[in-house]
Write an enzyme that holds these catalytic residues in place. Structure first.
Site: not given
Length: 318
Positions: A48, A170, A202, A206, A237
C-alpha cells in the site's frame, strides 16, 4: 443435474463478486492536486505504500520513497514513475530499525529538500527480531522509528503548513495493551515467539501508533499541522512475507477472495493525506475513509503522554 450445478456455481460466483466489491471499501474521492508539494512515504517500495506513492505522484506531488533497501527502492522509483507518469519521484534510504539511520535520513532530507507538506508513516513489520539499538523490532520499526522521524521533521512541516502527518495503524490496535514494566525489562511491549505472542506484540505496536497520533495532535494545536492514524483494511499485501511458509500457504486463497488489494488498501491513507475539510479531526483514527470511534485505551491521555515521554528518552530527544 448439470444445469443445477451450473446455476449454483453462478450464484456462488455472483455472491463472491458482490462481496469482493463490498470488501474493497470506500474510495478517496478527493480531486486535490499537489503540484509544488513534497511528500515522504515510508515503506513505499511495495504494497500500500507504493500504491499511495503512485496516487500522490499522479496528483503532481514530489514523492520521496523512504525505504530500507536501496535495490528495492530504486526499482520502486521506476515503477512509480511509470505508473504515475511522473518523473518527480526519488528514493532516499531509511532504515527504521536504526535510530542512526533515521537521523541520517532526516539530516539529508532537510539539507536537500526545501518543502515537506505530507509525511506518511506507512512502513511496518510483522516479525520478531531486534533493532540496531537493541529494541524489539516491531516496537522499534512500527512506532519508535516513526516517532523520531516525525519529530526531526516537525519544524519543516510547520514551515510549510498547512501540512499533514498520516500514520498507518491497524484495527488490531484494539487487541494491544501497553505494559511499560515489560518495555523497560524486555525493550518491547511483549515477549514470546509463538503465533499468539507475535499477534499481541504487533497489536501493541499498532496501539502505539494511535496513541502517538492522539498526543501529537495536542502538541500541534495552533500550528496548522494536523495528524491522523488509520486502519487500511485487511490487505493482500507484502506484509505477510514475514510469516512462515505454512501460514502464507494457508492465507493465500483466503487473501485472494476476501482481502483488499493494495490500491483499495491505500484509499484511507490517501483520504487522510488529501481530503479537504478534516482538519478539525486532527488526532483521530480513520477507517474506510471515515473517522471512527476508538476504545478508551486508544485515547487515554495519561498513557499517550507516558508513551511520548518514554519514546523521547529512548530516542535521546531533549
Amino acid at each position: 443435474m448439470a444445469e443445477e450445478i451450473l446455476l449454483i456455481a453462478g450464484v456462488v460466483i455472483a455472491v463472491l463478486m458482490i462481496f469482493r466489491i463490498y470488501v474493497r471499501g470506500e474510495q478517496c474521492k478527493s480531486k486535490t492536486k499537489l503540484h509544488g508539494k513534497t511528500v515522504i512515504v515510508t515503506g513505499s517500495n511495495t504494497g500500500i505504500g507504493r500504491a499511495t506513492a503512485v496516487d500522490l505522484a499522479r496528483r503532481g506531488a514530489r514523492v520521496i520513497l523512504a525505504c530500507r533497501s536501496q535495490v528495492r527502492g530504486v526499482t520502486a522509483v521506476a515503477l512509480v514513475q511509470r505508473e504515475s507518469r511522473s518523473k518527480n519521484v526519488e528514493f532516499m534510504q531509511l532504515d527504521l530499525a536504526s535510530l542512526k539511520s533515521v537521523r541520517s535520513f532526516a539530516e539529508t532530507f532537510l539539507k536537500t529538500e526545501r518543502r515537506l507538506d505530507i509525511l506518511i508513516n506507512n512502513a511496518g513489520v510483522y516479525m520478531q527480531g531486534t533493532t540496531e539499538d537493541g529494541l524489539g523490532l516491531m516496537f522499534g520499526v512500527n512506532h519508535l522509528g516513526h516517532f523520531l522521524l516525525t519529530n526531526l521533521l516537525l519544524d519543516r512541516l510547520k514551515e510549510c503548513a498547512p501540512s499533514r502527518i498520516v500514520t498507518v495503524s491497524s484495527y488490531l490496535h484494539n487487541y494491544g495493551d501497553l505494559d511499560f514494566d515489560t518495555l523497560r525489562t524486555h525493550k518491547e511491549f511483549g515477549v514470546g515467539e509463538s503465533p499468539g505472542s507475535l499477534f499481541r506484540i504487533y497489536s501493541h505496536s499498532k496501539l502505539c501508533n494511535v496513541l502517538f497520533t492522539h498526543e501529537l495532535a495536542k502538541k500541534l494545536q495552533g500550528t496548522n499541522v494536523t495528524c491522523y492514524s488509520l486502519h487500511p483494511g485487511v490487505i493482500n499485501s507484502d506484509l505477510s512475507r514475514n510469516m512462515n511458509k505454512m501460514s502464507r500457504r494457508l492465507l493465500k486463497p483466503i487473501a485472494a477472495l476476501f482481502f483488499k488489494d493494495v490500491e483499495a488498501g491505500a484509499q484511507t491513507t490517501l483520504y487522510c493525506a488529501v481530503q479537504e475539510g478534516i482538519e478539525s479531526l486532527s488526532g483521530r483514527y480513520f477507517s474506510n475513509c471515515a473517522v471512527q470511534k476508538v476504545k478508551a485505551k486508544a485515547q487515554d491521555d495519561a498513557v499517550a503522554k507516558k508513551l511520548w515521554e518514554v519514546s523521547e528518552t529512548l530516542c535521546g530527544l531533549p
